[in-house]
Design an enzyme around this catalytic site. Structure first.
Site, mmCIF file in Angstrom:
data_model
loop_
_atom_site.group_PDB
_atom_site.id
_atom_site.type_symbol
_atom_site.label_atom_id
_atom_site.label_comp_id
_atom_site.label_asym_id
_atom_site.label_seq_id
_atom_site.Cartn_x
_atom_site.Cartn_y
_atom_site.Cartn_z
ATOM 1 N N ARG A 43 0.767 -1.044 0.304
ATOM 2 C CA ARG A 43 -0.111 0.303 0.290
ATOM 3 C C ARG A 43 1.240 1.217 -0.078
ATOM 4 N NH1 ARG A 43 -3.429 -0.677 4.835
ATOM 5 N NH2 ARG A 43 -1.910 -1.379 5.930
ATOM 6 N N ASN A 61 -6.130 -3.264 1.347
ATOM 7 C CA ASN A 61 -6.614 -4.559 1.727
ATOM 8 C C ASN A 61 -7.792 -4.199 1.567
ATOM 9 O OD1 ASN A 61 -3.277 -4.630 2.079
ATOM 10 N ND2 ASN A 61 -3.412 -4.631 4.662
#
Length: 115
Positions: A43, A61
C-alpha cells in the site's frame, strides 16, 4: 464504480481537460491485485507511485488477502502507475491483476491509504 458503504461519489464526471496545445484525458481505474501483497509495504509503495504520477484515489487491503486500488488521473500517468504496481515492491509477489476502466469521477482530492 460502486461506492462502498459510507462513501459517496460526486455525480460530475470529468472526461478531459483542455489546455492550449494540450489535451489531458482523465480516467478511473480499479485494480484488484492478488498475491503476496499484504504485510510487504504494497500500500505504501502504491501511494508513492501514485504521488509521483500526480494521481488521486485510494488503496486498501481486502479480506481475501489482496489489495484494491481505485485511482484517477491522466491516462499516460495511469499506464506508468500500472507498470509499477504490476511489479510491486521488493518482497511482494503479484500473481494477478484485474483492471476495470471508466470515466474519472472527480471524487478524490488526493491519494490515501485505508485499512
Amino acid at each position: 464504480m460502486v461506492a462502498r458503504t459510507g462513501e459517496t461519489r460526486n455525480p460530475a464526471i470529468i472526461a478531459s481537460l483542455s489546455f492550449p496545445g494540450h489535451s489531458v484525458m482523465l480516467e478511473s481505474r480499479t485494480y484488484h491485485i492478488a498475491g503476496r501483497v499484504q504485510g510487504v509495504g504494497f500500500r505504501w509503495f502504491t501511494h508513492d507511485a501514485a504521488s509521483r504520477e500526480g494521481l488521486v484515489g485510494v488503496v486498501r487491503n481486502e479480506p481475501d488477502g489482496g489489495v484494491e486500488v481505485i485511482v484517477e488521473g491522466d491516462r499516460l500517468a495511469l499506464d506508468r502507475f500500472e507498470g509499477a504496481i504490476r511489479r510491486g515492491p521488493t518482497g511482494a509477489r503479484v500473481d494477478a491483476v484485474e483492471r476495470e476502466i471508466g470515466p474519472a469521477s472527480g471524487y478524490y482530492a488526493d491519494f490515501s491509504i485505508r485499512g
